[in-house]
Design a protein around this motif. Structure first.
Motif, PDB file in Angstrom:
ATOM      1  N   SER A  95       3.676   3.956  -5.688  1.00  0.00           N
ATOM      2  CA  SER A  95       2.970   3.100  -5.001  1.00  0.00           C
ATOM      3  C   SER A  95       1.762   3.865  -4.283  1.00  0.00           C
ATOM      4  O   SER A  95       1.894   4.109  -3.690  1.00  0.00           O
ATOM      5  N   ASP A  99      -5.230   7.496 -13.180  1.00  0.00           N
ATOM      6  CA  ASP A  99      -5.007   6.817 -12.572  1.00  0.00           C
ATOM      7  C   ASP A  99      -5.996   7.388 -11.207  1.00  0.00           C
ATOM      8  O   ASP A  99      -6.556   6.476 -10.217  1.00  0.00           O
ATOM      9  N   THR A 112       0.852   0.165  -8.135  1.00  0.00           N
ATOM     10  CA  THR A 112       2.482   0.674  -8.884  1.00  0.00           C
ATOM     11  C   THR A 112       2.688   1.355  -9.826  1.00  0.00           C
ATOM     12  O   THR A 112       1.696   1.513 -10.885  1.00  0.00           O
ATOM     13  N   SER A 113       3.428   2.485 -10.084  1.00  0.00           N
ATOM     14  CA  SER A 113       4.030   2.697 -11.443  1.00  0.00           C
ATOM     15  C   SER A 113       2.563   3.820 -11.574  1.00  0.00           C
ATOM     16  O   SER A 113       2.558   3.705 -12.529  1.00  0.00           O
ATOM     17  N   SER A 161       1.276  14.156 -11.374  1.00  0.00           N
ATOM     18  CA  SER A 161       2.396  14.421 -12.415  1.00  0.00           C
ATOM     19  C   SER A 161       3.214  15.233 -12.907  1.00  0.00           C
ATOM     20  O   SER A 161       3.271  16.149 -11.527  1.00  0.00           O
ATOM     21  N   ARG A 172       0.590  -3.518 -13.361  1.00  0.00           N
ATOM     22  CA  ARG A 172       0.891  -2.620 -12.572  1.00  0.00           C
ATOM     23  C   ARG A 172      -0.282  -2.621 -11.614  1.00  0.00           C
ATOM     24  O   ARG A 172       0.275  -1.709 -10.329  1.00  0.00           O
ATOM     25  N   ALA A 205       3.193  10.477  -9.790  1.00  0.00           N
ATOM     26  CA  ALA A 205       3.181   9.406 -10.703  1.00  0.00           C
ATOM     27  C   ALA A 205       4.171   9.042 -10.461  1.00  0.00           C
ATOM     28  O   ALA A 205       5.588   9.055 -10.218  1.00  0.00           O
ATOM     29  N   GLY A 206       4.638   7.801 -10.363  1.00  0.00           N
ATOM     30  CA  GLY A 206       5.579   6.293 -10.372  1.00  0.00           C
ATOM     31  C   GLY A 206       5.415   6.108  -9.093  1.00  0.00           C
ATOM     32  O   GLY A 206       6.197   4.852  -9.112  1.00  0.00           O
ATOM     33  N   LYS A 215       0.154   6.576 -12.767  1.00  0.00           N
ATOM     34  CA  LYS A 215      -0.165   7.736 -13.381  1.00  0.00           C
ATOM     35  C   LYS A 215      -1.208   8.351 -13.534  1.00  0.00           C
ATOM     36  O   LYS A 215      -1.806   8.062 -12.968  1.00  0.00           O
TER      37      LYS A 215
END
Length: 128
Positions: free
Chosen positions: A16, A89, A83-84, A128, A66, A13-14, A86
């Motif tokens: 790219s 996604d 990007t970013s 996550s 994002r 998570a976070g 989660k």
């Protein structure tokens, strides 16, 4: 038309990730391309679309700010810069192509139509 997607993978998570999709078998590059995704147990949903000239883009609210969709210089390649990322996604991402103009293409409204072509999906997993 053939669509070849690539670039998926497992990320935290976070992080790219950039997906690519190459279209072949079309005489013209002036067509709409886009990305959809399908998570386990869910319906396929729209992610982003881009016009043949690459001047117009459209995003789902869930990825706006994002994700960035773009086309290569030869217009036969479409990218999805994510990007970013989660956990939500996580999905199989599919490349789509519609030979209609932007105004007429269902992709410009986040939908699909009888002239929409699909590639094989590429898995994106966000831990996550």
């Amino acid at each position: 038309v053939q669509l070849q997607a690539s670039g998926g993978g497992l990320v935290q998570a976070g992080a790219s990730l950039r997906l690519s999709c190459v279209a072949s078998g079309r005489p013209s590059s002036n067509y709409v391309m886009g990305w959809f995704r399908q998570a386990p147990g869910k319906e396929r949903e729209f992610v982003a679309a881009i016009s043949g000239t690459a001047h117009i883009t459209y995003y789902a609210d869930s990825v706006k700010g994002r994700f960035t969709i773009s086309r290569g210089d030869n217009r036969n390649t479409v990218y999805l810069q994510m990007t970013s990322l989660k956990s939500e996604d996580t999905a199989v991402y599919y490349c789509a192509l519609d030979s209609s103009s932007w105004v007429r293409s269902p992709l410009s409204r986040g939908s699909i139509g009888p002239r929409t072509d699909w590639g094989q999906g590429t898995q994106v997993t966000v831990s996550s």
